[in-house]
Each structure stands twice: as C-alpha cells, then as structure tokens.
Design a protein around this motif. Sequence first.
Motif, PDB file in Angstrom:
ATOM      1  N   TYR A 137       0.851  -1.190   0.000  1.00 60.10           N
ATOM      2  CA  TYR A 137       0.000   0.000   0.000  1.00 60.10           C
ATOM      3  C   TYR A 137       0.881   1.231   0.000  1.00 60.10           C
ATOM      4  CZ  TYR A 137      -3.641   3.307   1.257  1.00 60.10           C
ATOM      5  OH  TYR A 137      -4.505   4.365   1.245  1.00 60.10           O
ATOM      6  N   PRO A 138       0.572   2.232  -0.854  1.00 59.91           N
ATOM      7  CA  PRO A 138      -0.681   2.502  -1.571  1.00 59.91           C
ATOM      8  C   PRO A 138      -0.720   2.002  -3.018  1.00 59.91           C
ATOM      9  CG  PRO A 138       0.689   4.431  -1.695  1.00 59.91           C
ATOM     10  CD  PRO A 138       1.473   3.428  -0.901  1.00 59.91           C
ATOM     11  N   LEU A 139       0.317   1.292  -3.439  1.00 64.28           N
ATOM     12  CA  LEU A 139       0.430   0.953  -4.862  1.00 64.28           C
ATOM     13  C   LEU A 139      -0.748   0.146  -5.414  1.00 64.28           C
ATOM     14  CD1 LEU A 139       4.266   0.139  -4.990  1.00 64.28           C
ATOM     15  CD2 LEU A 139       3.091   2.305  -5.467  1.00 64.28           C
ATOM     16  N   PRO A 140      -1.384  -0.775  -4.644  1.00 62.06           N
ATOM     17  CA  PRO A 140      -2.497  -1.527  -5.235  1.00 62.06           C
ATOM     18  C   PRO A 140      -3.742  -0.701  -5.531  1.00 62.06           C
ATOM     19  CG  PRO A 140      -1.582  -2.676  -3.330  1.00 62.06           C
ATOM     20  CD  PRO A 140      -1.027  -1.292  -3.315  1.00 62.06           C
ATOM     21  N   VAL A 141      -3.872   0.477  -4.902  1.00 63.73           N
ATOM     22  CA  VAL A 141      -5.133   1.216  -5.042  1.00 63.73           C
ATOM     23  C   VAL A 141      -4.961   2.663  -5.491  1.00 63.73           C
ATOM     24  CG1 VAL A 141      -6.418  -0.208  -3.405  1.00 63.73           C
ATOM     25  CG2 VAL A 141      -5.103   1.745  -2.569  1.00 63.73           C
ATOM     26  N   HIS A 142      -3.741   3.199  -5.476  1.00 62.87           N
ATOM     27  CA  HIS A 142      -3.529   4.596  -5.837  1.00 62.87           C
ATOM     28  C   HIS A 142      -2.474   4.716  -6.927  1.00 62.87           C
ATOM     29  CE1 HIS A 142      -6.068   6.270  -2.697  1.00 62.87           C
ATOM     30  NE2 HIS A 142      -5.465   5.515  -1.800  1.00 62.87           N
ATOM     31  N   ASP A 143      -2.431   5.890  -7.519  1.00 63.48           N
ATOM     32  CA  ASP A 143      -1.422   6.225  -8.516  1.00 63.48           C
ATOM     33  C   ASP A 143      -0.024   5.939  -7.950  1.00 63.48           C
ATOM     34  OD1 ASP A 143       0.498   7.950  -9.991  1.00 63.48           O
ATOM     35  OD2 ASP A 143      -1.304   8.681 -11.006  1.00 63.48           O
ATOM     36  N   ASN A 144       0.851   5.396  -8.803  1.00 62.80           N
ATOM     37  CA  ASN A 144       2.204   5.050  -8.356  1.00 62.80           C
ATOM     38  C   ASN A 144       2.980   6.249  -7.821  1.00 62.80           C
ATOM     39  OD1 ASN A 144       1.750   2.425  -9.036  1.00 62.80           O
ATOM     40  ND2 ASN A 144       2.976   2.433 -10.906  1.00 62.80           N
ATOM     41  N   ARG A 145       2.580   7.462  -8.185  1.00 63.47           N
ATOM     42  CA  ARG A 145       3.279   8.653  -7.682  1.00 63.47           C
ATOM     43  C   ARG A 145       3.110   8.826  -6.181  1.00 63.47           C
ATOM     44  NH1 ARG A 145       0.637  13.419 -10.561  1.00 63.47           N
ATOM     45  NH2 ARG A 145      -1.180  12.129 -10.053  1.00 63.47           N
ATOM     46  N   LYS A 172       5.809   9.114   5.982  1.00 62.07           N
ATOM     47  CA  LYS A 172       4.571   8.318   6.055  1.00 62.07           C
ATOM     48  C   LYS A 172       4.880   6.882   5.644  1.00 62.07           C
ATOM     49  CE  LYS A 172      -0.098   7.846   5.995  1.00 62.07           C
ATOM     50  NZ  LYS A 172      -0.890   8.437   4.903  1.00 62.07           N
ATOM     51  N   LEU A 173       4.476   5.936   6.496  1.00 65.96           N
ATOM     52  CA  LEU A 173       4.573   4.517   6.208  1.00 65.96           C
ATOM     53  C   LEU A 173       3.159   3.952   6.078  1.00 65.96           C
ATOM     54  CD1 LEU A 173       7.165   3.433   8.944  1.00 65.96           C
ATOM     55  CD2 LEU A 173       7.646   4.218   6.621  1.00 65.96           C
ATOM     56  N   ALA A 174       3.082   2.712   5.631  1.00 67.07           N
ATOM     57  CA  ALA A 174       1.809   1.991   5.648  1.00 67.07           C
ATOM     58  C   ALA A 174       2.071   0.559   6.090  1.00 67.07           C
ATOM     59  CB  ALA A 174       1.160   2.008   4.265  1.00 67.07           C
ATOM     60  N   PHE A 175       1.395   0.143   7.149  1.00 67.67           N
ATOM     61  CA  PHE A 175       1.392  -1.267   7.543  1.00 67.67           C
ATOM     62  C   PHE A 175      -0.034  -1.746   7.323  1.00 67.67           C
ATOM     63  CE2 PHE A 175       5.570  -0.913   8.887  1.00 67.67           C
ATOM     64  CZ  PHE A 175       6.047  -2.164   9.282  1.00 67.67           C
ATOM     65  N   GLU A 176      -0.328  -2.020   6.071  1.00 66.61           N
ATOM     66  CA  GLU A 176      -1.700  -2.268   5.647  1.00 66.61           C
ATOM     67  C   GLU A 176      -1.768  -3.551   4.824  1.00 66.61           C
ATOM     68  OE1 GLU A 176      -5.116  -2.646   5.563  1.00 66.61           O
ATOM     69  OE2 GLU A 176      -4.683  -0.692   6.459  1.00 66.61           O
ATOM     70  N   PRO A 177      -2.238  -4.667   5.431  1.00 70.81           N
ATOM     71  CA  PRO A 177      -2.380  -5.908   4.664  1.00 70.81           C
ATOM     72  C   PRO A 177      -3.556  -5.888   3.702  1.00 70.81           C
ATOM     73  CG  PRO A 177      -3.119  -6.225   6.914  1.00 70.81           C
ATOM     74  CD  PRO A 177      -2.533  -4.846   6.851  1.00 70.81           C
ATOM     75  N   GLY A 178      -4.484  -4.915   3.878  1.00 74.49           N
ATOM     76  CA  GLY A 178      -5.575  -4.764   2.925  1.00 74.49           C
ATOM     77  C   GLY A 178      -6.777  -5.628   3.222  1.00 74.49           C
ATOM     78  N   PRO A 179      -7.862  -5.448   2.447  1.00 72.56           N
ATOM     79  CA  PRO A 179      -9.130  -6.128   2.713  1.00 72.56           C
ATOM     80  C   PRO A 179      -9.317  -7.428   1.936  1.00 72.56           C
ATOM     81  CG  PRO A 179      -9.491  -4.410   1.098  1.00 72.56           C
ATOM     82  CD  PRO A 179      -8.018  -4.388   1.412  1.00 72.56           C
ATOM     83  N   ASN A 180      -8.305  -7.875   1.194  1.00 76.40           N
ATOM     84  CA  ASN A 180      -8.459  -9.029   0.326  1.00 76.40           C
ATOM     85  C   ASN A 180      -7.916 -10.294   0.986  1.00 76.40           C
ATOM     86  OD1 ASN A 180      -9.400  -7.224  -1.721  1.00 76.40           O
ATOM     87  ND2 ASN A 180      -7.260  -6.740  -2.207  1.00 76.40           N
ATOM     88  N   ARG A 181      -8.313 -11.443   0.442  1.00 69.91           N
ATOM     89  CA  ARG A 181      -7.869 -12.731   0.996  1.00 69.91           C
ATOM     90  C   ARG A 181      -6.348 -12.844   0.965  1.00 69.91           C
ATOM     91  NH1 ARG A 181     -10.171 -17.468   2.355  1.00 69.91           N
ATOM     92  NH2 ARG A 181     -12.212 -16.633   1.772  1.00 69.91           N
ATOM     93  N   LYS A 182      -5.722 -12.393  -0.122  1.00 67.80           N
ATOM     94  CA  LYS A 182      -4.264 -12.394  -0.200  1.00 67.80           C
ATOM     95  C   LYS A 182      -3.757 -11.040   0.283  1.00 67.80           C
ATOM     96  CE  LYS A 182      -0.342 -12.993  -3.326  1.00 67.80           C
ATOM     97  NZ  LYS A 182       0.105 -13.260  -4.727  1.00 67.80           N
ATOM     98  N   PRO A 183      -2.975 -10.995   1.367  1.00 64.62           N
ATOM     99  CA  PRO A 183      -2.553  -9.702   1.920  1.00 64.62           C
ATOM    100  C   PRO A 183      -1.533  -8.995   1.036  1.00 64.62           C
ATOM    101  CG  PRO A 183      -1.503 -11.497   3.110  1.00 64.62           C
ATOM    102  CD  PRO A 183      -2.494 -12.125   2.183  1.00 64.62           C
ATOM    103  N   TRP A 184      -1.560  -7.681   1.119  1.00 64.87           N
ATOM    104  CA  TRP A 184      -0.545  -6.882   0.444  1.00 64.87           C
ATOM    105  C   TRP A 184       0.779  -7.000   1.219  1.00 64.87           C
ATOM    106  CZ3 TRP A 184      -4.404  -2.305   0.833  1.00 64.87           C
ATOM    107  CH2 TRP A 184      -5.384  -2.425  -0.169  1.00 64.87           C
ATOM    108  N   PRO A 185       1.910  -6.859   0.531  1.00 65.94           N
ATOM    109  CA  PRO A 185       3.202  -6.894   1.236  1.00 65.94           C
ATOM    110  C   PRO A 185       3.309  -5.731   2.219  1.00 65.94           C
ATOM    111  CG  PRO A 185       3.497  -7.110  -1.150  1.00 65.94           C
ATOM    112  CD  PRO A 185       2.067  -6.720  -0.933  1.00 65.94           C
TER     113      PRO A 185
END
Length: 390
Positions: A137-145, A172-185
Amino acid sequence: MAGLAVLPASARSATHSDAPFALAGTVFTGEDKPPLHDHAVVVHGTRIVDVVPIHSVNIPRTITVPNAFIMPGVINCHVHGLHSPKERHERWLQHGVTAIGDVGSPLKAISALTQTPTGQTATAACSGPILCPPGGYPLPVHDNRYGLVVTSSQHGREQVRRLADLGATMIKLAFEPGPNRKPWPMLDAATAEAICNQARRLGLVIRCHVEDIGGLGKVLNAGVDTIEHVPHRWLRNGVPHPILDRQGLPISPYRKLLDRMVKNGIILTPTQDVLSRSMWSGPELSAPVQYFNQLNGDIAIGNDFPYRRTEAGMPSKECTLLQSAGLSNHRILQGATRIAARACGFKDRGTIRAGNSADLLLFSGSPLSDLAQLTSPELIIKDGQRIIPA
C-alpha cells in the motif's frame, strides 16, 4: 483598559501593521487547563507576545466582539492535495484552518507545499509519497506517484534522506495488509525500524496508515509517532475476524495495542469523516475511538480530504463524529490545535503562548458550548496578519 473596541466588518480587511495589537475575550489556549475569561492575547509582528488579564492591557488596538472566544488556528493534520499557496489560502486559511498536514502526495508537490509566504496561506507539513515495499500500500489502489518503494534497510534510510532533502517534514509509512484474501506486502521489521530511526535522527515525524489491526502491532514495534485512521477490520489467513467483543468493546488483543499506544504517547488520527463514508461504517469505527478516549489517549483532527467526497474548509464533520464517539468539546478543540500540531511536527503552533506564531481565531460565541461556531469565525489571524473569512 485603553483601546478596547468592537470589531466592525470593515476592520476584517485591515492591512497588517507592525504595531502591536490584542484580541480580548475568553481565551482557549489549547493546553490542559480551563479557558481564561477576561483575558487578551497580545500580538506583535508574526508572534504572540503574551496572554494577560484584560485589565492589564494598554494597547490602542485591542479588538473584541460580543461573547468573544479566542483560540489557536485549527490544524487539519491529515489531508492530501491543494498544494499551491493560493489553493491553501482559498480552501483552508479563509475558513480558519491555518495549517495542514499533507500525508501523501507526489514528490513534485513537496516544493509547492514548502512555499508559505508569511500571512498568506495555510502552513503545510508534508511527507511526500508513502514509503512501502514493492507491491505494498498505496500501490495496489492509488497512482504510483503516491508510493515510494523501499527494498532494504539501507534503501529505506536513503529514501528518508531524499525526502528530507526535498523539504519533507514528516515520513509516512503503511502497515496495511488490505481487505483481500491475499494480503498486500508490508515492510519487514528491520527495514521499518531503520526508516523510523533515520527519520527521528533527522527530526521528522513518523506517521503510519493502518486500517487492519494485523498491521498495528508491527508498526508500533517499528517506533512511529502517529496511527492514521482507525484499525477497524481483522483478516487472519484471509478470514474476517471480529474486532469487538460481545460488550461492544475492542477485543482483548486490540485493547492491549491501544493501551500501548496511550502508554507510549502515540497519537491516533481517526479520520472518522472519510471512514464513515465507507462500507465499514459502524461501531467498529467508533468503539476503538471511545476506548482510546476513555484512556485519555491523544486524538488529532484530520478528515482525509479529498477522498470519498470529504470537504476542504473547517473539518466540522470530523469534529461532530468525534463528539458522537464520546470526546468532549474541549478535547476536540485540543485535537484540532495542540495535538494536531504535534502530529505534524509543528513546534510553534497549536497553542496560545508567548513566542508562538500568531495563528488565531476569534468567534462571537464559544465552540466549547457549540461546535457549530467553528464554521463562522469573525476574525482569522495568520502570522499576525488579518485574513478575510470566506
């Protein structure tokens, strides 16, 4: 007292003068003490000189209104976008938001956010893009910038220095596995700790996005200063698990993490406004905030503008939602001033005391009694200069 005068409408557009002036009325300093009745805030140049009883003021320009209430300028500590000084003047400052914390914007936005002409725009603390591992995160849901990839501890330290050199005042960091069955790194422990240590050496505030409690313990181990959003879901091996017990309280593992945050002085920025507009809106959002507030944890005001149609201007809905979650109006005003300033790393804003920047709001009524007053400032002072309210 010499010079006491009601502020006429024409005075709101008066130009800045080097002569000292005072705002008189009830003064809310932002600190942990009751408001000061019949006091005046003395301003000279861009700074607050003193806070004194009205009877001791002898300044020709002493301004008040009926039922005058004076407080520090509001700080919305979690926003994005509106980078230019002009945008920040029109969308934030003219509404009484004298400073912001931009917690995730492209690299090229940092230079615009660091441009703060005295008395002309809302001051900005900024982080630049969110530091994340490849695919995190945020790459799976937001612009790569909006994401800056980190591949190792050394690379993390280098990216922190790069952001600091560009003018970032926060990381700013993100420790966000996300809402999907396969977690984000997510960042590994050593890399996250290296990033936090480097940021602290450079005097940068460390803020972290967390919405799933699976990331909360890991980021607390890394050593961050704030938790952004309310962790309101828990996926374990891709299976949703409840975060509230039968009594409607955060489950025991979650309570222990919230207890740890309070003990370590870590700020929570709930962003209830944006989260209340999502599919997760419900007690999972408010119950952790209620629990954290009952522990007297530090809660900062931020509404995550512009996502999910949140608005610029005074973050009044965020304030109202926190009121519904059990915060007193006194704690809400502290969250919009002193605590928000600490979340952004501002050293001379957020409280009314000698030496601080003269960022002040004057109302004809007390927001401690009615939060709706926040949307109608009679006078906005930025760096000692009068701003015409929108």
